[in-house]
Write an enzyme that holds these catalytic residues in place. Structure first.
Site, PDB file in Angstrom:
ATOM      1  N   ALA A   1       0.834  -1.205   0.000  1.00  0.00           N
ATOM      2  CA  ALA A   1       0.000   0.000   0.000  1.00  0.00           C
ATOM      3  C   ALA A   1       0.872   1.260   0.000  1.00  0.00           C
ATOM      4  O   ALA A   1       1.794   1.375  -0.792  1.00  0.00           O
ATOM      5  CB  ALA A   1      -0.963  -0.044   1.183  1.00  0.00           C
ATOM      6  N   SER A   2       0.612   2.182   0.915  1.00  0.00           N
ATOM      7  CA  SER A   2       1.255   3.505   0.846  1.00  0.00           C
ATOM      8  C   SER A   2       2.721   3.525   1.246  1.00  0.00           C
ATOM      9  O   SER A   2       3.373   4.566   1.113  1.00  0.00           O
ATOM     10  CB  SER A   2       0.476   4.506   1.699  1.00  0.00           C
ATOM     11  OG  SER A   2      -0.699   4.909   1.030  1.00  0.00           O
ATOM     12  N   LEU A   3       3.276   2.405   1.699  1.00  0.00           N
ATOM     13  CA  LEU A   3       4.727   2.356   1.857  1.00  0.00           C
ATOM     14  C   LEU A   3       5.404   2.551   0.505  1.00  0.00           C
ATOM     15  O   LEU A   3       6.574   2.939   0.418  1.00  0.00           O
ATOM     16  CB  LEU A   3       5.158   1.028   2.478  1.00  0.00           C
ATOM     17  CG  LEU A   3       5.094   0.924   4.010  1.00  0.00           C
ATOM     18  CD1 LEU A   3       3.701   1.217   4.557  1.00  0.00           C
ATOM     19  CD2 LEU A   3       5.573  -0.443   4.479  1.00  0.00           C
ATOM     20  N   SER A   4       4.627   2.296  -0.552  1.00  0.00           N
ATOM     21  CA  SER A   4       5.119   2.545  -1.911  1.00  0.00           C
ATOM     22  C   SER A   4       5.507   4.007  -2.113  1.00  0.00           C
ATOM     23  O   SER A   4       6.379   4.318  -2.947  1.00  0.00           O
ATOM     24  CB  SER A   4       4.040   2.172  -2.933  1.00  0.00           C
ATOM     25  OG  SER A   4       3.636   0.823  -2.801  1.00  0.00           O
ATOM     26  N   LYS A   5       4.857   4.906  -1.405  1.00  0.00           N
ATOM     27  CA  LYS A   5       5.162   6.336  -1.574  1.00  0.00           C
ATOM     28  C   LYS A   5       6.599   6.645  -1.175  1.00  0.00           C
ATOM     29  O   LYS A   5       7.256   7.495  -1.789  1.00  0.00           O
ATOM     30  CB  LYS A   5       4.176   7.180  -0.770  1.00  0.00           C
ATOM     31  CG  LYS A   5       2.750   7.129  -1.296  1.00  0.00           C
ATOM     32  CD  LYS A   5       1.820   8.013  -0.483  1.00  0.00           C
ATOM     33  CE  LYS A   5       0.414   8.038  -1.089  1.00  0.00           C
ATOM     34  NZ  LYS A   5      -0.281   6.744  -1.028  1.00  0.00           N
TER      35      LYS A   5
END
Length: 361
Positions: free
Chosen positions: A57-61
């Site tokens: 999820a937002s760890l991709s950011k």
């Protein structure tokens, strides 16, 4: 991994009733350790192992932000330049002229002007919205980009913080253009390969396209949704019906193991080998807080500690997944946790991460 961790994690899983969990932890100068419990796929009784891949999820950011900073080191782009200047085929006349002024740094800081609590982003479109807009099933990234640039900003760029998936989606398109590679290939060359991460990859939306050793995902709410992969109304489980993972790549599309994420965190340390930074100033820039939110740097949450160290962290989640990673400065400890379901309860993360830290201190 300390055996004292097992009773806590088992009890936590029993209390919250989720399929599986994977943890990795490393202290400075010590080998990385892993712990797993439960099922990657309870329907086939496939257990979680240290090699099980999960949506992050937002760890991709954070991965996207580091790729941008690496490009800035190479002088391929400038953080304070207008972001749209690096994208092709942008209309000379935009509905909101402020779009032409927003900078890459403002996007990284979540201060670029999009507020998803006020204006739903294109990636959140439901089946009915896709139908109304005349988009493809599933929607194409180009359709999302056109919709994003056609909607007015919600506030003046640089004046306040509002978490935005849309901005990081835009950064993915920018990376593709300036590198002349796919987003995945560019990030592999800029971030993953230099950090020694060979298993991290972009996830796929549908279960038949899952990567080898990838977990199955189960929504916290069992209610099915109308699939955005079918023009004809068709109900499906939200993790496989509500999200075009191929489009949210740079905002939330990667899959990894917790061990991968701990190694990524270690590579963010300028003193570590390998380190992802060619210049010490890049790490300083990465961890400099936004003028609108002292707790957020460039794609990372920052918490200054009394001993002068930093705690760096990010969490994330959407239907069917929860993810957390952090480097706790005072403890010299890096930790990553991945779960193949989601929980909206505000007590879930504090209980899980707080409990793990109590044991690991």
């Amino acid at each position: 991994m300390p055996t004292t961790l097992a009773p806590f994690v088992s009890a936590f899983r029993a209390r919250w009733q989720f399929p599986g969990l994977s943890v990795a932890v490393a202290r400075s100068g010590e080998p990385l350790e892993t712990y797993t419990t439960g099922f990657a796929d309870p329907e086939s009784a496939r257990p979680v192992t240290p090699e099980t891949l999960f949506r992050i999820a937002s760890l991709s950011k954070t991965i996207t932000a580091v790729a941008i900073l690496r490009l800035a080191e190479q002088q391929v782009l400038a953080l304070d330049a207008p972001a749209l200047a690096y994208l092709p085929h942008i209309p000379s006349s935009l509905p909101d002229p402020r779009l032409a002024r927003l900078t890459i740094r403002q996007i990284l800081h979540h201060t670029a002007g999009w507020d998803e609590s006020l204006t739903p982003p294109p990636f959140a479109a439901t089946h009915d919205t896709v139908l109304e807009r005349g988009w493809s099933f599933p929607p194409a990234a180009a359709e999302w980009l056109a919709a994003l640039l056609a909607q007015p900003l919600d506030f003046e760029p640089g004046t306040r913080h509002a978490y935005s998936n849309s901005g990081y989606f835009l950064l993915g398109r920018l990376i593709e253009h300036v590198t002349r590679q796919s987003y995945e290939d560019a990030v592999r060359n800029l971030v993953l390969a230099p950090a020694g991460l060979t298993h991290v990859r972009l996830g796929r939306s549908l279960p038949q396209h899952a990567a080898p050793q990838e977990a199955a995902y189960f929504a916290g709410s069992p209610e099915p949704v109308l699939s955005i992969f079918s023009r004809e109304p068709r109900l499906g489980p939200a993790p496989y019906a509500a999200h075009v993972l191929e489009n949210i790549d740079s905002a939330g599309g990667w899959i990894a193991t917790p061990s991968d994420l701990v190694r990524f965190l270690q590579a963010l340390d300028p003193a570590h080998s390998p380190s992802l930074w060619n210049r010490p100033s890049s790490f300083a820039e990465f961890t400099t807080p936004s003028p609108c939110d002292p707790s957020y740097g460039l794609g990372i949450v920052i918490e200054p500690e009394d001993d002068g160290t930093l705690t760096l962290l990010h969490n994330g989640g959407f239907d069917g997944c929860y993810a957390f990673m952090a480097t706790f400065g005072p403890l010299g400890l890096s930790l990553a946790v991945l779960v193949n379901t989601d929980r909206d309860d505000e007590d879930f993360e504090p209980e899980l991460i707080g409990g793990l830290l109590e044991i690991l201190k």
